[in-house]
Design a protein around this motif. Sequence first.
Motif, PDB file in Angstrom:
ATOM      1  N   ASP A  16      61.199 -50.203  17.219  1.00  8.26           N
ATOM      2  CA  ASP A  16      60.840 -50.883  15.904  1.00  8.26           C
ATOM      3  C   ASP A  16      59.593 -50.788  15.829  1.00  8.26           C
ATOM      4  OD1 ASP A  16      61.911 -53.102  17.763  1.00  8.26           O
ATOM      5  OD2 ASP A  16      63.319 -53.660  16.281  1.00  8.26           O
ATOM      6  N   LYS A  17      58.500 -51.818  17.131  1.00  7.33           N
ATOM      7  CA  LYS A  17      57.383 -52.267  17.190  1.00  7.33           C
ATOM      8  C   LYS A  17      56.242 -51.909  16.467  1.00  7.33           C
ATOM      9  CE  LYS A  17      59.255 -56.449  19.687  1.00  7.33           C
ATOM     10  NZ  LYS A  17      60.500 -56.429  18.299  1.00  7.33           N
ATOM     11  N   PRO A  18      55.441 -51.925  15.667  1.00  4.72           N
ATOM     12  CA  PRO A  18      53.853 -51.699  15.570  1.00  4.72           C
ATOM     13  C   PRO A  18      53.197 -50.822  16.862  1.00  4.72           C
ATOM     14  CG  PRO A  18      53.929 -53.677  15.176  1.00  4.72           C
ATOM     15  CD  PRO A  18      55.466 -53.316  15.376  1.00  4.72           C
ATOM     16  N   ILE A  19      53.458 -50.348  17.271  1.00  7.65           N
ATOM     17  CA  ILE A  19      52.236 -49.649  18.522  1.00  7.65           C
ATOM     18  C   ILE A  19      51.065 -49.158  18.105  1.00  7.65           C
ATOM     19  CG2 ILE A  19      52.843 -48.847  20.610  1.00  7.65           C
ATOM     20  CD1 ILE A  19      55.870 -49.402  20.369  1.00  7.65           C
ATOM     21  N   VAL A  20      51.412 -48.088  17.753  1.00  7.59           N
ATOM     22  CA  VAL A  20      50.212 -47.045  16.629  1.00  7.59           C
ATOM     23  C   VAL A  20      49.558 -48.158  16.259  1.00  7.59           C
ATOM     24  CG1 VAL A  20      49.568 -45.424  15.309  1.00  7.59           C
ATOM     25  CG2 VAL A  20      51.824 -44.885  17.305  1.00  7.59           C
ATOM     26  N   THR A  21      50.002 -49.012  14.582  1.00 11.36           N
ATOM     27  CA  THR A  21      49.059 -50.064  14.691  1.00 11.36           C
ATOM     28  C   THR A  21      47.874 -50.793  15.114  1.00 11.36           C
ATOM     29  OG1 THR A  21      51.172 -50.183  12.497  1.00 11.36           O
ATOM     30  CG2 THR A  21      49.195 -51.656  13.282  1.00 11.36           C
ATOM     31  N   ASN A  22      48.843 -50.964  16.237  1.00 10.97           N
ATOM     32  CA  ASN A  22      48.122 -51.972  16.910  1.00 10.97           C
ATOM     33  C   ASN A  22      46.780 -51.522  18.022  1.00 10.97           C
ATOM     34  OD1 ASN A  22      49.809 -54.233  16.105  1.00 10.97           O
ATOM     35  ND2 ASN A  22      51.115 -53.861  18.360  1.00 10.97           N
ATOM     36  N   LEU A  23      47.155 -49.896  17.805  1.00 17.76           N
ATOM     37  CA  LEU A  23      46.124 -49.499  18.897  1.00 17.76           C
ATOM     38  C   LEU A  23      45.139 -49.552  17.619  1.00 17.76           C
ATOM     39  CD1 LEU A  23      48.392 -46.473  19.946  1.00 17.76           C
ATOM     40  CD2 LEU A  23      47.083 -47.989  21.743  1.00 17.76           C
ATOM     41  N   VAL A  24      45.211 -49.020  16.980  1.00 16.36           N
ATOM     42  CA  VAL A  24      44.335 -48.471  15.759  1.00 16.36           C
ATOM     43  C   VAL A  24      43.017 -50.109  15.700  1.00 16.36           C
ATOM     44  CG1 VAL A  24      43.382 -48.278  13.305  1.00 16.36           C
ATOM     45  CG2 VAL A  24      45.094 -47.485  14.609  1.00 16.36           C
ATOM     46  N   ARG A  25      44.188 -51.285  14.874  1.00 14.97           N
ATOM     47  CA  ARG A  25      44.126 -52.681  14.571  1.00 14.97           C
ATOM     48  C   ARG A  25      42.976 -53.210  15.844  1.00 14.97           C
ATOM     49  NH1 ARG A  25      49.295 -56.206  13.566  1.00 14.97           N
ATOM     50  NH2 ARG A  25      48.057 -54.540  11.086  1.00 14.97           N
ATOM     51  N   ASN A  26      43.810 -53.140  17.101  1.00 16.35           N
ATOM     52  CA  ASN A  26      43.146 -53.822  18.397  1.00 16.35           C
ATOM     53  C   ASN A  26      42.272 -53.033  19.953  1.00 16.35           C
ATOM     54  OD1 ASN A  26      45.029 -56.216  17.290  1.00 16.35           O
ATOM     55  ND2 ASN A  26      46.486 -55.645  18.392  1.00 16.35           N
ATOM     56  N   TYR A  27      42.519 -52.272  18.949  1.00 18.44           N
ATOM     57  CA  TYR A  27      41.738 -51.306  20.540  1.00 18.44           C
ATOM     58  C   TYR A  27      40.324 -49.864  19.983  1.00 18.44           C
ATOM     59  CZ  TYR A  27      44.995 -52.973  23.147  1.00 18.44           C
ATOM     60  OH  TYR A  27      46.104 -54.322  23.946  1.00 18.44           O
ATOM     61  N   ASN A  28      41.040 -49.971  18.379  1.00 14.48           N
ATOM     62  CA  ASN A  28      39.377 -49.046  17.386  1.00 14.48           C
ATOM     63  C   ASN A  28      39.982 -47.930  17.762  1.00 14.48           C
ATOM     64  OD1 ASN A  28      37.929 -49.237  15.287  1.00 14.48           O
ATOM     65  ND2 ASN A  28      36.187 -49.055  17.305  1.00 14.48           N
ATOM     66  N   LEU A  29      41.244 -47.265  17.944  1.00 16.41           N
ATOM     67  CA  LEU A  29      41.039 -46.191  17.994  1.00 16.41           C
ATOM     68  C   LEU A  29      41.736 -45.195  16.524  1.00 16.41           C
ATOM     69  CD1 LEU A  29      42.935 -46.564  21.758  1.00 16.41           C
ATOM     70  CD2 LEU A  29      40.981 -45.703  21.058  1.00 16.41           C
ATOM     71  N   SER A  30      41.553 -44.156  16.297  1.00 10.73           N
ATOM     72  CA  SER A  30      42.201 -43.518  15.451  1.00 10.73           C
ATOM     73  C   SER A  30      43.230 -41.945  16.523  1.00 10.73           C
ATOM     74  CB  SER A  30      42.010 -42.396  15.141  1.00 10.73           C
ATOM     75  OG  SER A  30      40.427 -41.950  16.075  1.00 10.73           O
ATOM     76  N   PHE A  31      44.231 -41.670  15.678  1.00 14.04           N
ATOM     77  CA  PHE A  31      45.350 -40.626  15.842  1.00 14.04           C
ATOM     78  C   PHE A  31      45.469 -39.836  15.083  1.00 14.04           C
ATOM     79  CE2 PHE A  31      46.867 -44.225  13.254  1.00 14.04           C
ATOM     80  CZ  PHE A  31      48.010 -42.908  12.703  1.00 14.04           C
ATOM     81  N   ASN A  32      46.527 -38.764  15.701  1.00 15.17           N
ATOM     82  CA  ASN A  32      46.429 -37.973  14.187  1.00 15.17           C
ATOM     83  C   ASN A  32      47.977 -37.599  15.256  1.00 15.17           C
ATOM     84  OD1 ASN A  32      47.512 -36.097  13.024  1.00 15.17           O
ATOM     85  ND2 ASN A  32      46.325 -34.276  13.670  1.00 15.17           N
ATOM     86  N   ILE A  33      49.477 -37.701  14.827  1.00 18.08           N
ATOM     87  CA  ILE A  33      50.321 -37.612  14.945  1.00 18.08           C
ATOM     88  C   ILE A  33      51.036 -35.916  14.844  1.00 18.08           C
ATOM     89  CG2 ILE A  33      53.222 -37.855  14.308  1.00 18.08           C
ATOM     90  CD1 ILE A  33      52.194 -41.027  13.914  1.00 18.08           C
TER      91      ILE A  33
END
Length: 150
Positions: A16-33
């Motif tokens: 239930d944690k905002p893990i993908v959001t943290n990847l974007v916000r804190n590590y400047n990563l983008s994603f495609n689920i």
Amino acid sequence: MYARMLVLRFPKEIVDKPIVTNLVRNYNLSFNILKAQIFPRKEGLMVMELRGNRRDYERGLQYLKDIGVIVESIAQGIRRDEEKCYQCGACTAVCPTGALYIKRPEMEVLFDSERCSACELCVKTCPSRAMIVLFDQKMTLEDDDPRHQA
């Protein structure tokens, strides 16, 4: 730009944690689920493409591992049963990434698991059922295991 296809397994404690959001916000990563199965208070599985510069990618991957996410290459999740495959080539017609292709002039069907996006179109198309999705099987087995019930 560095990019990889990954399978992420989330234990029930962090699902239930905002893990993908943290990847974007804190590590400047983008994603495609590409695929996600999240079971509240149980566990989750996500197939995604993660991209960014190499340093940020490595730091983001370390973050995932540090918080308990099991990270696997997509290549570990898709397999072809060579004994079942009779080289008909039907899978090559539906593969959007070119991971399944015909080597010419030998007319041999080859599978490059690093290019696979786990769309599973080959699984549905293969008449001999030679393509196997392992991460789906793991998730199903874990869901049926009473030790994994909440």
